[in-house]
Design a protein around this motif. Structure first.
Motif, PDB file in Angstrom:
ATOM      1  N   ASP A 112       0.804  -1.218   0.000  1.00 13.61           N
ATOM      2  CA  ASP A 112       0.000   0.000   0.000  1.00 13.61           C
ATOM      3  C   ASP A 112       0.839   1.271   0.000  1.00 13.61           C
ATOM      4  O   ASP A 112       0.330   2.359   0.256  1.00 13.61           O
ATOM      5  N   GLU A 113       2.132   1.130  -0.296  1.00 11.99           N
ATOM      6  CA  GLU A 113       3.023   2.286  -0.370  1.00 11.99           C
ATOM      7  C   GLU A 113       3.651   2.358  -1.765  1.00 11.99           C
ATOM      8  O   GLU A 113       3.580   1.406  -2.547  1.00 11.99           O
ATOM      9  N   ALA A 114       4.275   3.497  -2.069  1.00 12.01           N
ATOM     10  CA  ALA A 114       4.932   3.665  -3.367  1.00 12.01           C
ATOM     11  C   ALA A 114       6.021   2.610  -3.547  1.00 12.01           C
ATOM     12  O   ALA A 114       6.708   2.219  -2.596  1.00 12.01           O
ATOM     13  N   ARG A 115       6.163   2.160  -4.759  1.00 12.86           N
ATOM     14  CA  ARG A 115       7.132   1.113  -5.056  1.00 12.86           C
ATOM     15  C   ARG A 115       8.556   1.627  -4.906  1.00 12.86           C
ATOM     16  O   ARG A 115       8.866   2.764  -5.287  1.00 12.86           O
ATOM     17  N   LEU A 116       9.437   0.801  -4.364  1.00 13.02           N
ATOM     18  CA  LEU A 116      10.838   1.126  -4.186  1.00 13.02           C
ATOM     19  C   LEU A 116      11.713   0.117  -4.938  1.00 13.02           C
ATOM     20  O   LEU A 116      11.313  -1.035  -5.128  1.00 13.02           O
ATOM     21  N   HIS A 166      10.271   2.462   3.589  1.00 13.86           N
ATOM     22  CA  HIS A 166       9.615   3.751   3.815  1.00 13.86           C
ATOM     23  C   HIS A 166       9.710   4.161   5.284  1.00 13.86           C
ATOM     24  O   HIS A 166       9.651   3.322   6.185  1.00 13.86           O
ATOM     25  N   SER A 182       1.282  -2.118   5.205  1.00 17.86           N
ATOM     26  CA  SER A 182       2.133  -1.385   6.141  1.00 17.86           C
ATOM     27  C   SER A 182       1.892  -1.769   7.595  1.00 17.86           C
ATOM     28  O   SER A 182       0.744  -1.843   8.045  1.00 17.86           O
ATOM     29  N   CYS A 208      13.038   7.537   4.315  1.00 16.63           N
ATOM     30  CA  CYS A 208      12.731   8.962   4.446  1.00 16.63           C
ATOM     31  C   CYS A 208      12.608   9.389   5.911  1.00 16.63           C
ATOM     32  O   CYS A 208      12.128   8.625   6.750  1.00 16.63           O
ATOM     33  N   GLU A 230      12.906  13.456   2.307  1.00 11.00           N
ATOM     34  CA  GLU A 230      12.539  12.382   1.404  1.00 11.00           C
ATOM     35  C   GLU A 230      13.791  11.834   0.725  1.00 11.00           C
ATOM     36  O   GLU A 230      14.711  12.576   0.401  1.00 11.00           O
ATOM     37  N   ASP A 233      14.909   6.948  -4.767  1.00 14.70           N
ATOM     38  CA  ASP A 233      15.538   5.643  -4.962  1.00 14.70           C
ATOM     39  C   ASP A 233      16.998   5.757  -5.375  1.00 14.70           C
ATOM     40  O   ASP A 233      17.857   5.034  -4.865  1.00 14.70           O
TER      41      ASP A 233
END
Length: 284
Positions: A112-116, A166, A182, A208, A230, A233
């Motif tokens: 459920d978070e931005a892809r890393l 994250h 998360s 971050c 922040e 990547d």
């Protein structure tokens, strides 16, 4: 080296160790299948019996030669290869205690978070270990859950803990829950877990907003590295490249931190994006 006997494994507490490392049926079956043992031949993994009891039976069956071509030596060597920082497994496998810096990398990318790009960061760290001539022993734990933290610290006994994932403004690191979403862990809670294995040489929070909370980990680590805001990547990759590239040649953590910041600058990032704090002093 001759294969250890079932009695030697029992006396060394190997069944309990295997139960800690492979506590569930999926993980245990996958490990043994990689060794060439078909899951259909294994005894039932019956709760509520502890995992150590199941491993006791499996090792007895291996010792009796019922899994053709697989010995207790193969089993222990396979487990030691997966957990190179585990001193007990290394001793049973006949390799002694690793002399280099043991690094535990906890990688977390909740759905459920931005892809890393954690796979790329993992590759950078493992490539550095491969060049290190034994100075670095790296264990990577992907999709790290809250429930994984204490067992991995116990099994690896790291000198350096690296978290990649994250972080939040209010000082929490986002591990994963059983569904892959998360599961926030406050830095103060992480400190309590790390304190059980203190003193660590270094904790790297490649996430971050982690710099503001780095001081809270100084009770359990000589040096803590965090980021001021922040963290893109490519900046996380650049710092990891410089930091672990340095540790591949020297075990000096301060020098590795300087190399990480230099690598950030070479890749077009401000070196002060990363903050290093040390016991008794503060390094910008």
């Amino acid at each position: 080296m001759a294969s250890p006997t079932w009695t030697q494994l029992r006396d060394a507490g190997a069944f309990e160790t295997l139960g800690e490392l492979f506590p569930d049926v999926l993980g245990a079956h996958a490990f043994l299948e990689d060794l060439g043992i078909r899951p259909a031949l294994l005894p039932p993994f019956a709760a509520p019996l502890p995992a150590a009891s199941w491993w006791r039976t499996v090792c007895r069956t291996v010792d009796q030669g019922r899994f053709r071509g697989v010995t207790l030596r193969d089993l222990i060597a396979g487990a030691a290869a997966l957990y190179p920082g585990h001193e007990g497994l290394a001793a049973l496998a006949g390799r002694g205690t690793p002399t280099g810096l043991r690094v535990l990398c906890l990688m977390s990318a909740p759905l459920d978070e931005a892809r890393l790009r954690l796979g790329a960061e993992q590759r950078v760290i493992q490539d550095a270990a491969a060049r290190s001539a034994g100075r670095l022993t790296v264990t990577v734990h992907p999709a790290a859950r809250v429930s994984d933290l204490l067992p991995r610290l116990q099994s690896v006994r790291p000198r350096i803990v690296h978290f990649a994932g994250h972080g939040t403004h209010d000082g929490r690191l986002l591990f994963e829950d059983e569904a892959g979403t998360s599961a926030p862990v406050p830095v103060r809670a992480l400190a309590a877990a790390l304190a059980l294995h203190a003193p660590l040489d270094c904790v790297v929070l490649n996430s971050c907003w982690s710099a503001a909370y780095a001081d809270g980990l100084l009770a359990c680590a000589e040096t803590v590295v965090g980021t001021r805001g922040e963290l893109p990547d490519d900046a996380a990759l650049a710092f990891a490249e410089g930091f672990y590239g340095s540790l591949a040649h020297t075990t000096a953590v301060d020098r590795a931190c300087a190399a990480g910041r230099a690598c950030l600058e070479l890749h077009g990032h401000a070196p002060d994006e990363v903050r290093q704090v040390c016991r008794g002093s503060r390094v910008p």
